[in-house]
Design a protein around this motif. Structure first.
Motif, PDB file in Angstrom:
ATOM      1  N   GLY A 195      48.325  33.706  37.171  1.00 40.08           N
ATOM      2  CA  GLY A 195      49.340  32.804  37.704  1.00 40.08           C
ATOM      3  C   GLY A 195      49.297  32.749  39.222  1.00 40.08           C
ATOM      4  N   LYS A 196      49.180  33.927  39.851  1.00 39.60           N
ATOM      5  CA  LYS A 196      49.168  33.997  41.309  1.00 39.60           C
ATOM      6  C   LYS A 196      47.913  33.324  41.866  1.00 39.60           C
ATOM      7  CE  LYS A 196      52.766  35.244  42.547  1.00 39.60           C
ATOM      8  NZ  LYS A 196      53.473  34.315  43.420  1.00 39.60           N
ATOM      9  N   LEU A 197      46.778  33.591  41.222  1.00 38.29           N
ATOM     10  CA  LEU A 197      45.522  33.014  41.701  1.00 38.29           C
ATOM     11  C   LEU A 197      45.571  31.492  41.632  1.00 38.29           C
ATOM     12  CD1 LEU A 197      42.576  35.210  40.422  1.00 38.29           C
ATOM     13  CD2 LEU A 197      43.245  34.710  42.760  1.00 38.29           C
ATOM     14  N   ILE A 198      46.121  30.985  40.526  1.00 40.42           N
ATOM     15  CA  ILE A 198      46.155  29.535  40.366  1.00 40.42           C
ATOM     16  C   ILE A 198      46.987  28.894  41.467  1.00 40.42           C
ATOM     17  CG2 ILE A 198      47.126  27.713  38.906  1.00 40.42           C
ATOM     18  CD1 ILE A 198      46.003  29.171  36.519  1.00 40.42           C
ATOM     19  N   SER A 199      48.135  29.528  41.783  1.00 39.60           N
ATOM     20  CA  SER A 199      48.961  28.911  42.817  1.00 39.60           C
ATOM     21  C   SER A 199      48.339  29.082  44.202  1.00 39.60           C
ATOM     22  CB  SER A 199      50.385  29.472  42.774  1.00 39.60           C
ATOM     23  OG  SER A 199      50.371  30.821  43.116  1.00 39.60           O
TER      24      SER A 199
ATOM     25  N   GLY B  76      32.627  27.449  54.785  1.00 36.30           N
ATOM     26  CA  GLY B  76      31.459  28.114  54.238  1.00 36.30           C
ATOM     27  C   GLY B  76      31.614  29.598  53.989  1.00 36.30           C
ATOM     28  N   VAL B  77      32.868  30.063  53.790  1.00 42.71           N
ATOM     29  CA  VAL B  77      33.056  31.474  53.459  1.00 42.71           C
ATOM     30  C   VAL B  77      32.566  31.708  52.037  1.00 42.71           C
ATOM     31  CG1 VAL B  77      34.748  33.324  53.243  1.00 42.71           C
ATOM     32  CG2 VAL B  77      35.066  31.528  54.954  1.00 42.71           C
ATOM     33  N   ARG B  78      31.886  32.841  51.842  1.00 42.16           N
ATOM     34  CA  ARG B  78      31.353  33.092  50.507  1.00 42.16           C
ATOM     35  C   ARG B  78      32.481  33.417  49.527  1.00 42.16           C
ATOM     36  NH1 ARG B  78      27.800  37.735  51.227  1.00 42.16           N
ATOM     37  NH2 ARG B  78      29.036  37.847  53.106  1.00 42.16           N
TER      38      ARG B  78
ATOM     39  N   THR C  46      38.257  38.537  48.094  1.00 47.48           N
ATOM     40  CA  THR C  46      38.734  39.821  48.590  1.00 47.48           C
ATOM     41  C   THR C  46      39.520  39.703  49.891  1.00 47.48           C
ATOM     42  OG1 THR C  46      36.603  40.141  49.649  1.00 47.48           O
ATOM     43  CG2 THR C  46      36.909  41.182  47.508  1.00 47.48           C
ATOM     44  N   ARG C  47      39.134  38.786  50.769  1.00 45.08           N
ATOM     45  CA  ARG C  47      39.797  38.716  52.064  1.00 45.08           C
ATOM     46  C   ARG C  47      41.029  37.816  52.049  1.00 45.08           C
ATOM     47  NH1 ARG C  47      36.873  39.745  56.766  1.00 45.08           N
ATOM     48  NH2 ARG C  47      38.888  39.419  57.751  1.00 45.08           N
ATOM     49  N   HIS C  48      40.962  36.759  51.255  1.00 48.28           N
ATOM     50  CA  HIS C  48      42.036  35.771  51.348  1.00 48.28           C
ATOM     51  C   HIS C  48      42.954  35.733  50.138  1.00 48.28           C
ATOM     52  CE1 HIS C  48      40.297  34.295  54.999  1.00 48.28           C
ATOM     53  NE2 HIS C  48      39.131  34.163  54.411  1.00 48.28           N
ATOM     54  N   LEU C  49      42.386  35.943  48.946  1.00 42.80           N
ATOM     55  CA  LEU C  49      43.225  35.822  47.755  1.00 42.80           C
ATOM     56  C   LEU C  49      43.936  37.134  47.410  1.00 42.80           C
ATOM     57  CD1 LEU C  49      41.052  33.550  45.458  1.00 42.80           C
ATOM     58  CD2 LEU C  49      43.196  32.985  46.581  1.00 42.80           C
TER      59      LEU C  49
ATOM     60  N   THR D 286      48.819  41.359  46.358  1.00 39.41           N
ATOM     61  CA  THR D 286      48.816  42.807  46.154  1.00 39.41           C
ATOM     62  C   THR D 286      50.214  43.321  45.847  1.00 39.41           C
ATOM     63  OG1 THR D 286      47.431  42.674  48.097  1.00 39.41           O
ATOM     64  CG2 THR D 286      47.610  44.799  47.042  1.00 39.41           C
ATOM     65  N   SER D 287      51.200  42.791  46.582  1.00 34.92           N
ATOM     66  CA  SER D 287      52.557  43.296  46.376  1.00 34.92           C
ATOM     67  C   SER D 287      53.019  43.029  44.948  1.00 34.92           C
ATOM     68  CB  SER D 287      53.511  42.662  47.381  1.00 34.92           C
ATOM     69  OG  SER D 287      53.386  41.270  47.347  1.00 34.92           O
ATOM     70  N   TYR D 288      52.661  41.851  44.425  1.00 36.19           N
ATOM     71  CA  TYR D 288      53.053  41.554  43.051  1.00 36.19           C
ATOM     72  C   TYR D 288      52.375  42.490  42.068  1.00 36.19           C
ATOM     73  CZ  TYR D 288      55.224  37.372  44.768  1.00 36.19           C
ATOM     74  OH  TYR D 288      56.041  36.517  45.429  1.00 36.19           O
ATOM     75  N   LEU D 289      51.129  42.821  42.387  1.00 40.48           N
ATOM     76  CA  LEU D 289      50.398  43.751  41.517  1.00 40.48           C
ATOM     77  C   LEU D 289      51.098  45.096  41.461  1.00 40.48           C
ATOM     78  CD1 LEU D 289      46.589  43.284  42.162  1.00 40.48           C
ATOM     79  CD2 LEU D 289      47.983  42.619  40.214  1.00 40.48           C
ATOM     80  N   ILE D 290      51.492  45.579  42.648  1.00 42.00           N
ATOM     81  CA  ILE D 290      52.136  46.893  42.690  1.00 42.00           C
ATOM     82  C   ILE D 290      53.426  46.871  41.885  1.00 42.00           C
ATOM     83  CG2 ILE D 290      53.231  48.569  44.212  1.00 42.00           C
ATOM     84  CD1 ILE D 290      51.161  47.705  46.329  1.00 42.00           C
ATOM     85  N   VAL D 291      54.201  45.799  42.067  1.00 40.74           N
ATOM     86  CA  VAL D 291      55.452  45.679  41.319  1.00 40.74           C
ATOM     87  C   VAL D 291      55.167  45.704  39.825  1.00 40.74           C
ATOM     88  CG1 VAL D 291      57.335  44.130  40.748  1.00 40.74           C
ATOM     89  CG2 VAL D 291      56.639  44.421  43.119  1.00 40.74           C
ATOM     90  N   HIS D 292      54.193  44.898  39.431  1.00 40.66           N
ATOM     91  CA  HIS D 292      53.917  44.810  38.005  1.00 40.66           C
ATOM     92  C   HIS D 292      53.443  46.144  37.458  1.00 40.66           C
ATOM     93  CE1 HIS D 292      53.027  42.743  34.278  1.00 40.66           C
ATOM     94  NE2 HIS D 292      52.048  43.608  34.177  1.00 40.66           N
ATOM     95  N   LEU D 293      52.615  46.836  38.233  1.00 38.87           N
ATOM     96  CA  LEU D 293      52.102  48.126  37.778  1.00 38.87           C
ATOM     97  C   LEU D 293      53.241  49.118  37.592  1.00 38.87           C
ATOM     98  CD1 LEU D 293      48.858  48.491  39.887  1.00 38.87           C
ATOM     99  CD2 LEU D 293      49.073  48.028  37.460  1.00 38.87           C
TER     100      LEU D 293
END
Lengths: 332, 378
Positions: free
Chosen positions: B259-263, B277-279, B285-288, B293-300
């Motif tokens: 869900g987060k990635l899609i938005s 032209g960023v790979r 890893t750098r932008h998405l 991360t904060s949502y991940l921690i909450v969910h975990l």
């Protein structure tokens, strides 16, 4: 609408096929088979070494020497064509006879738990949302948190102790002894209804707590909206207003949570049944898993999955019928 | 308004930066600290984990140390005031005696007030290896032999329940984390695939998740747990059970990630990165990733309790952690017999610890969620 229904049907058939395959596969994964545990048991009990010819005969009769996918087909084929679930190795009788009544009781307990959850959580959520931060709201929130955090087998144990110490009755089982061997009658049904409250409360507590939380949040969001203020400004009475608009808005997500609720309830009833000694599928599943009674275990696992998937399907249809917006979303 | 937002954080000397120029991390920390219950839960969990890691030291007795004269002894009472009504700052216990009631064949426990033993720190007892390295026989607290102190009573074999609870908590607290680690990898992988690529992969993975979520969890767990071979060592069983718990646990996380990635995928800065032209790897890893991360921690955090409850339930049924290994679930298994529990209600105390652990994780998760939401001003 029809096309959605057909698509949904088609998808469900695939899921059901997957459920059956996964159930059978998982149950058959452990090394060894029932024949081996049977031989070991004979050895342990009477010290007699099982007759190899008998073991071979049993192996062949149940097709245990064949590859797994052949075994699967030999199992699922008769189920689909004749409704024949095969023989239970351990009980030496048709699986269907063993699980029929247990499945029904599982369904009764699950259904009653869902009714209980709705009956309790909707009024409480309405109360909590309309009186946010009142003492009642805090009390219900606190109780809800405890309810969510308590494993339901622990709750069942505590219930048993309280019943035994305070009322002097043992709440185990679903029937009084005199009805245990009876066939179904109105009197037996009534006897069961009297035994239902304890398991239903135990199974339903976590779901109730969760639903109160969801519904309260939704109602609070909805009560903030402009149309509610407009209606209030026009002088609609408070209760009429809440029941007619925000409550109906909040009700749809509640129905759709059945998808999460049902698997949780079936899970809960399995373990609660073990503790309370209820004659549902839970305890039998546990036994047959340990004894590697393949046909009985995979049939029960599959039927529990099938019931859940069917339940979710029905709730989806209900939801579509209740909420016209869903139909349009799917059509696009 | 601005000053009230700054108030407590600035007063506590949490960096000189004001609200407007504080980093995301600082903002989250500030908001989190205002959630008193969550902060309390956080420290409580820290203490519990510390107690569990140092279980050998913090428990008065060993997990398998049997006190043959004290089968099913109730929790020992701590006293501050003695028979002569004198107050002692250092709590003490009386000598515990028991006799067999010949009618019910139950042991009756009583206090013998003629002998008392005061509670001491750093008592010598059963020797063990702390953290598996330092050999010692010091225990954090206890009473001198021949006195006994069972804070939560003893079980059928006369083993101290409190000590066993600490050992059990170690298993249960870490089985949750281990299961979570497995689930985290799976969830991140599948959720990432699903959300970043979309299309056919997405549909397939979403259907798989729906399928797994529509199955009744516990029966599935039971079937999977029955797979764990009987001759496995406790450590192997431990890994096995956490894998079993992870099989279902990853689905929720995968949904959050997707869900987060899609938005985020639709955001302008991602498009900009792509155009410059960023790979792909760098975009992820750098932008998405930093974006959620904060949502991940909450969910975990919120996923740990269900793992712990799952382990407890499985062990309770005899399909999870197996004796002689100790977990909160196996401790409760001994309380399964209704007669045992009615006569010895303290056998349920491990259940109370389960409730406390699960509550603490829930509060912590709630606090973190509120703190991680940038649009929510407390």
């Amino acid at each position: 609408m029809l096309s959605y229904f057909i698509r949904r049907m088609f998808y469900m058939v695939i899921v059901l096929a997957l459920v059956s395959a996964v159930s059978f596969y998982i149950v058959n994964l452990p090394p060894g088979s029932w024949i081996e545990s049977y031989a070991l048991e004979l050895l342990a009990e009477g010290g007699e070494i099982a007759d190899q010819a008998e073991l071979d005969y049993l192996t062949q009769r149940y097709g245990l020497d064949k590859p797994l996918h052949i075994q699967y087909l030999r199992w699922i084929g008769p189920i689909l064509t004749r409704g024949d679930f095969g023989q239970s190795f351990e009980w030496q009788q048709p699986v269907w006879n063993l699980i029929r009544e247990r499945l029904m009781l599982t369904m009764i307990i699950s259904g009653a738990s869902i009714l209980f959850i709705y009956a309790v959580s909707i009024p409480i959520a309405l109360y909590s949302a309309t009186r946010q931060y009142s003492i009642g709201d805090y009390v219900f929130s606190f109780m809800g948190l405890i309810g969510l955090a308590t494993p339901n087998f622990l709750l069942a144990l505590v219930f048993m102790i309280v019943m035994l110490k305070v009322f002097g009755v043992s709440p185990g089982g679903l029937f009084s002894p005199e009805y245990l061997r009876e066939s179904w009658s109105l009197a037996k049904f009534w006897d069961m209804v009297k035994h239902l409250p304890v398991p239903v409360i135990v199974v339903g507590t976590a779901g109730t707590a969760e639903l109160i939380r969801i519904l309260r949040g939704l109602l609070l969001d909805e009560l903030e909206k402009q149309y509610v203020k407009t209606a209030r400004a026009k002088g609609v009475s408070e209760w009429r207003l809440i029941i007619k608009y925000p409550f109906r808005m909040a009700l749809n997500p509640v129905l759709s949570t059945i998808g999460n609720l049902l698997p949780a309830i079936v899970s809960g009833s399995a373990i609660v049944s073990v503790v309370l000694g209820l004659p549902t599928t839970g305890p039998l599943l546990l036994r047959s898993l340990i004894a590697q009674d393949t046909y009985a275990a995979s049939s029960m696992l599959m039927m529990l999955g099938v019931l859940t998937v069917l339940g979710i399907f029905i709730s989806d249809l209900l939801l579509m019928w209740l909420d016209p917006r869903i139909r349009y979303e799917r059509a696009n | 308004m601005a000053s009230s937002r700054l108030g407590p954080a600035a007063a506590a000397g949490d960096g000189e930066a004001g609200y407007e120029i504080a980093s995301q991390r600082q903002l989250i920390w500030r908001k989190f600290r205002r959630h008193r219950v969550a902060v309390f839960s956080f420290y409580l969990l820290l203490v519990l984990y510390a107690l569990a890691i140092l279980a050998e030291f913090c428990s008065p007795y060993g997990a398998f140390e049997r006190h043959r004269g004290y089968l099913f002894a109730p929790p020992t009472k701590l006293h501050f005031i003695d028979q002569e009504r004198r107050f002692h700052l250092r709590p003490f216990v009386y000598k515990v005696t028991n006799e067999l009631d010949m009618e019910t064949f139950q042991r009756k426990y009583a206090e013998d007030t003629s002998e008392s033993y005061s509670l001491r720190l750093f008592v010598r007892g059963e020797s063990y290896k702390l953290l598996g390295v330092f050999k010692t026989d010091l225990h954090l607290f206890g009473v001198e032999a021949p006195g006994v102190f069972f804070p939560a009573g003893t079980d059928a074999l006369g083993r101290d329940l409190f000590s066993r609870m600490l050992f059990g908590a170690r298993t249960s607290l870490f089985v949750g984390l281990l299961g979570l680690a497995f689930g985290f990898v799976l969830g991140l992988f599948f959720g990432g695939l699903s959300g970043y690529y979309g299309g056919g992969v997405d549909t397939l993975i979403q259907r798989l998740i729906e399928f797994l979520q529509s199955l009744p969890t516990l029966p599935l767990w039971m079937a999977l747990a029955a797979l764990v071979p009987a001759r496995w060592s406790p450590i192997q069983v431990y890994f096995g059970i956490s894998l079993v718990l992870a099989t279902i646990g990853w689905t929720g996380l995968a949904r959050v990630v997707r869900g987060k990635l899609i938005s985020l995928r639709e955001e302008d800065y991602i498009l900009a990165a792509k155009l410059s032209g960023v790979r792909e790897r760098a975009i992820i890893t750098r932008h998405l990733l930093p974006g959620f991360t904060s949502y991940l921690i909450v969910h975990l955090t919120l996923a740990v309790p269900s793992m712990i409850l799952g382990e407890t339930a499985l062990s309770f049924l005899g399909l999870g952690i197996r004796p002689p290994a100790v977990s909160l679930g196996t401790l409760l298994q001994e309380a399964q017999n209704i007669q045992t529990v009615t006569l010895n209600p303290w056998m349920l105390i491990p259940g109370g610890l389960v409730v406390i652990i699960v509550l603490a994780f829930n509060f912590l998760g709630d606090g973190l969620r509120d703190a991680a939401d940038p649009y929510k001003h407390v």
